[in-house]
Scaffold this motif. Structure first.
Motif, PDB file in Angstrom:
ATOM      1  N   UNK A  37      14.990   0.316  -5.370  1.00  0.00           N
ATOM      2  CA  UNK A  37      14.137  -0.357  -6.352  1.00  0.00           C
ATOM      3  C   UNK A  37      12.778  -0.734  -5.766  1.00  0.00           C
ATOM      4  N   UNK A  38      12.529  -0.322  -4.539  1.00  0.00           N
ATOM      5  CA  UNK A  38      11.264  -0.601  -3.864  1.00  0.00           C
ATOM      6  C   UNK A  38      10.386   0.648  -3.931  1.00  0.00           C
ATOM      7  N   UNK A  39       9.089   0.507  -4.262  1.00  0.00           N
ATOM      8  CA  UNK A  39       8.219   1.695  -4.272  1.00  0.00           C
ATOM      9  C   UNK A  39       8.273   2.405  -2.926  1.00  0.00           C
ATOM     10  N   UNK A  40       8.286   3.737  -2.929  1.00  0.00           N
ATOM     11  CA  UNK A  40       8.420   4.491  -1.673  1.00  0.00           C
ATOM     12  C   UNK A  40       7.428   4.076  -0.589  1.00  0.00           C
ATOM     13  N   UNK A  41       6.212   3.737  -0.978  1.00  0.00           N
ATOM     14  CA  UNK A  41       5.189   3.370   0.009  1.00  0.00           C
ATOM     15  C   UNK A  41       5.540   2.079   0.748  1.00  0.00           C
ATOM     16  N   UNK A  42       6.426   1.262   0.164  1.00  0.00           N
ATOM     17  CA  UNK A  42       6.769  -0.028   0.771  1.00  0.00           C
ATOM     18  C   UNK A  42       8.249  -0.110   1.147  1.00  0.00           C
ATOM     19  N   UNK A  43       8.906   1.044   1.272  1.00  0.00           N
ATOM     20  CA  UNK A  43      10.342   1.049   1.535  1.00  0.00           C
ATOM     21  C   UNK A  43      10.703   0.299   2.811  1.00  0.00           C
ATOM     22  N   UNK A  44       9.795   0.295   3.791  1.00  0.00           N
ATOM     23  CA  UNK A  44      10.075  -0.399   5.053  1.00  0.00           C
ATOM     24  C   UNK A  44      10.195  -1.905   4.869  1.00  0.00           C
ATOM     25  N   UNK A  45       9.710  -2.419   3.724  1.00  0.00           N
ATOM     26  CA  UNK A  45       9.762  -3.856   3.457  1.00  0.00           C
ATOM     27  C   UNK A  45      11.004  -4.267   2.666  1.00  0.00           C
ATOM     28  N   UNK A  46      11.861  -3.316   2.349  1.00  0.00           N
ATOM     29  CA  UNK A  46      12.966  -3.576   1.415  1.00  0.00           C
ATOM     30  C   UNK A  46      13.862  -4.719   1.863  1.00  0.00           C
ATOM     31  N   UNK A  47      14.053  -4.900   3.159  1.00  0.00           N
ATOM     32  CA  UNK A  47      15.000  -5.899   3.648  1.00  0.00           C
ATOM     33  C   UNK A  47      14.319  -7.034   4.412  1.00  0.00           C
ATOM     34  N   UNK A  48      12.993  -7.099   4.308  1.00  0.00           N
ATOM     35  CA  UNK A  48      12.219  -8.120   5.017  1.00  0.00           C
ATOM     36  C   UNK A  48      12.109  -9.374   4.146  1.00  0.00           C
ATOM     37  N   UNK A  49      12.000 -10.524   4.787  1.00  0.00           N
ATOM     38  CA  UNK A  49      11.879 -11.803   4.083  1.00  0.00           C
ATOM     39  C   UNK A  49      10.458 -11.977   3.565  1.00  0.00           C
ATOM     40  N   UNK A  50      10.127 -11.201   2.530  1.00  0.00           N
ATOM     41  CA  UNK A  50       8.780 -11.236   1.964  1.00  0.00           C
ATOM     42  C   UNK A  50       8.813 -10.684   0.551  1.00  0.00           C
ATOM     43  N   UNK A  51       7.752 -10.937  -0.205  1.00  0.00           N
ATOM     44  CA  UNK A  51       7.589 -10.302  -1.513  1.00  0.00           C
ATOM     45  C   UNK A  51       7.106  -8.872  -1.304  1.00  0.00           C
ATOM     46  N   UNK A  52       7.679  -7.945  -2.058  1.00  0.00           N
ATOM     47  CA  UNK A  52       7.322  -6.535  -1.926  1.00  0.00           C
ATOM     48  C   UNK A  52       6.311  -6.165  -3.005  1.00  0.00           C
ATOM     49  N   UNK A  53       5.161  -5.590  -2.623  1.00  0.00           N
ATOM     50  CA  UNK A  53       4.159  -5.219  -3.622  1.00  0.00           C
ATOM     51  C   UNK A  53       4.673  -4.182  -4.619  1.00  0.00           C
ATOM     52  N   UNK A  54       4.319  -4.405  -5.891  1.00  0.00           N
ATOM     53  CA  UNK A  54       4.605  -3.472  -6.972  1.00  0.00           C
ATOM     54  C   UNK A  54       3.286  -3.044  -7.605  1.00  0.00           C
ATOM     55  N   UNK A  55       3.292  -2.014  -8.449  1.00  0.00           N
ATOM     56  CA  UNK A  55       2.053  -1.608  -9.112  1.00  0.00           C
ATOM     57  C   UNK A  55       1.413  -2.743  -9.917  1.00  0.00           C
ATOM     58  N   UNK A  56       0.125  -2.607 -10.139  1.00  0.00           N
ATOM     59  CA  UNK A  56      -0.673  -3.527 -10.965  1.00  0.00           C
ATOM     60  C   UNK A  56      -0.679  -4.952 -10.423  1.00  0.00           C
TER      61      UNK A  56
END
Length: 217
Positions: A37-56
């Motif tokens: 459910x994470x955009x491919x460009x940010x897949x490395x952030x999927x399990x990090x304690x942070x908000x993951x950027x989404x489009x728009x």
């Protein structure tokens, strides 16, 4: 990256220490693949304690906040759930594994499509994504057993509370930076509402909800 080790570390090092102790919730987080459910460009952030950027300019909530809100809402298998703010569809997927049916509202077309595609790939046919403004909820499809606002608002609109069944719960993050609180509302049989502040946190704003009047001197 060892994905399963990263998922385990997320649960044990971020989520469990944040008072998420419901074994069913923890097991669900081990099964539902957040990385899908994470955009491919940010897949490395999927399990990090942070908000993951989404489009728009939008973002997924941090894993521990998602987990804590899911735990506090206490959704049951027979219940009908409304989510405001679909984002990538991950929270709707979690809710879909616990509820009879879920409708999630998203007012940004790109995100609505992303969420719908992700949920379809996850095989969750009983979770619907609707492109709609969430401020008024979905009165034509209610009332609901549970409502989740996946983002923050200054205050919860009465129109949303009115769409709860007796005994229904609504969880939201209320307030303005730097003070926001996760709050649980429950509709009593009399029609009145109880309100419990659960914990302090910070979350991105949901689109379109009213902001408090600011006085200028």
């Amino acid at each position: 990256m060892n994905i399963e080790q990263a998922r385990f570390n997320m649960i044990e090092q971020q989520i469990r220490p944040w008072e998420v102790l419901d074994s069913a919730v923890l097991q669900l987080l081990a099964v539902v693949k957040r990385e899908d459910f994470v955009p491919p460009a940010h897949r490395a952030l999927a399990f990090i304690d942070t908000e993951v950027p989404l489009p728009e300019g939008q973002a997924m909530l941090s894993p521990k906040l998602e987990a804590r809100m899911l735990q506090e809402l206490k959704v049951q298998r027979h219940e009908s759930v409304l989510e405001i703010g679909a984002g990538s569809g991950f929270m709707a997927a979690l809710l879909g594994h616990r509820a009879r049916d879920v409708i999630t509202l998203e007012n940004r077309p790109a995100l609505a499509k992303m969420a719908a595609d992700n949920l379809r790939r996850a095989g969750l046919a009983h979770v619907q994504v609707r492109e709609a403004d969430g401020r008024e909820g979905l009165p034509g499809s209610g009332p609901f057993d549970a409502i989740m606002l996946s983002g923050s608002v200054a205050t919860v609109p009465e129109a949303l509370l009115a769409q709860l069944k007796p005994g229904g719960r609504l969880i939201a993050i209320e307030g303005s930076e730097p003070i926001m609180q996760a709050t649980l509302y429950t509709r009593q049989p009399s029609g009145s509402f109880s309100k419990v502040v659960l914990f302090d946190t910070i979350a991105p704003r949901l689109d379109g909800f009213a902001e408090p009047t600011r006085f200028h001197f």
